[in-house]
Design a protein around this motif. Sequence first.
Motif, short mmCIF file in Angstrom:
data_model
loop_
_atom_site.label_atom_id
_atom_site.label_comp_id
_atom_site.label_asym_id
_atom_site.label_seq_id
_atom_site.Cartn_x
_atom_site.Cartn_y
_atom_site.Cartn_z
N LEU A 26 0.81 -1.21 0.00
CA LEU A 26 0.00 0.00 0.00
C LEU A 26 0.85 1.27 0.00
O LEU A 26 0.50 2.26 -0.63
CB LEU A 26 -0.95 0.00 1.21
N THR A 27 1.98 1.23 0.70
CA THR A 27 2.79 2.45 0.80
C THR A 27 3.56 2.75 -0.48
O THR A 27 4.16 3.82 -0.59
CB THR A 27 3.76 2.37 1.99
N THR A 28 3.56 1.84 -1.44
CA THR A 28 4.17 2.17 -2.73
C THR A 28 3.35 3.21 -3.46
O THR A 28 3.87 3.92 -4.33
CB THR A 28 4.29 0.92 -3.62
N ARG A 29 2.07 3.34 -3.09
CA ARG A 29 1.19 4.26 -3.80
C ARG A 29 0.57 5.33 -2.89
O ARG A 29 0.18 6.39 -3.37
CB ARG A 29 0.05 3.47 -4.46
N ILE A 243 -7.57 -2.88 -2.71
CA ILE A 243 -7.56 -1.46 -2.37
C ILE A 243 -6.93 -0.63 -3.48
O ILE A 243 -7.48 0.40 -3.90
CB ILE A 243 -6.83 -1.23 -1.03
N LEU A 244 -5.80 -1.08 -4.01
CA LEU A 244 -5.12 -0.32 -5.06
C LEU A 244 -5.95 -0.30 -6.34
O LEU A 244 -5.99 0.72 -7.05
CB LEU A 244 -3.73 -0.91 -5.33
N GLY A 245 -6.62 -1.41 -6.63
CA GLY A 245 -7.43 -1.47 -7.85
C GLY A 245 -8.70 -0.64 -7.77
O GLY A 245 -9.21 -0.16 -8.78
N TRP A 246 -9.20 -0.47 -6.55
CA TRP A 246 -10.42 0.31 -6.34
C TRP A 246 -10.17 1.80 -6.27
O TRP A 246 -11.02 2.59 -6.71
CB TRP A 246 -11.08 -0.15 -5.04
N TRP A 247 -9.04 2.23 -5.79
CA TRP A 247 -8.76 3.63 -5.41
C TRP A 247 -9.30 4.60 -6.45
O TRP A 247 -8.79 4.69 -7.56
CB TRP A 247 -7.27 3.82 -5.23
N PRO A 248 -10.34 5.38 -6.12
CA PRO A 248 -10.99 6.23 -7.13
C PRO A 248 -10.54 7.67 -7.14
O PRO A 248 -11.12 8.48 -7.89
CB PRO A 248 -12.48 6.13 -6.69
N PHE A 249 -9.56 8.02 -6.35
CA PHE A 249 -9.19 9.43 -6.19
C PHE A 249 -8.02 9.76 -7.10
O PHE A 249 -6.89 9.36 -6.83
CB PHE A 249 -8.85 9.72 -4.74
#
Length: 250
Positions: A26-29, A243-249
């Motif tokens: 997660l912290t990569t993004r 989580i990374l695939g969903w992230w809409p922001f």
Amino acid sequence: MADLPLVLLHAFPVDARMWNPVRGGLTTRHRLITPDQRGLGRTPLPGTDREPSLDDAARDVVALLDKLELEQVVLGGCSMGGYVTMAVLRAAPERVAGLVLIDTKATADAPEAAQARRDLAQRAESEGVTGWLAEAMLPNVLSAETRETRPDVVETVRDLIDSQPPAGVAWAARAMADRPDSTALLAATDVPALVIVGEDDGLTPPDGAQAMAETLPSGELVVVPQAGHLTPLEAPAMVTEAILGWWPFV
């Protein structure tokens, strides 16, 4: 909004170390913030005369956001962390730009479940937690597949439970027992929301997660195969990918 931090609140009766398996991915993004909640992990239990309430845990989260000077975050949690997330929504909805609800539920405890939490609290205060709490919790929080094939995960969870302060465990159990139903709250929360649940989660099952995702105006559901109630520990790669695939922001 691309740089919104992600705040994840841990489950009961563990602490923020439960997020270690997903932290690297997660912290990569994203900036990831994972506090220990009051009375658990390294966060002390404040002295107070008030009855235990998740509203106080929510105020802790808002105070942390104030301290870090964060106007808005994507807020989420696993199990109890999800309950605290909903309490934050009641207290300060303007601080929440998105939701990640993992192995949790919007409904309140049935009377017998609430009483079981109060009995657990009393036993933790009188006996401590070592030697019985992990044994009682492991069959409920980990899937049979995990318990049979992932001894490393079993021992990690056992160690996390055994290391928690009994007073904090008791406080959290009583606070959860008295939490309100949050279904109407979620129905009125129109922010991007991701609901993740283990396929074999017996405490907050997939049908309840689906109902929660459908209640949320902008909810999406991901079911994690062969995982139980602690998907970030049981299937960290899938939770990270979700989580990374969903992230809409953006």
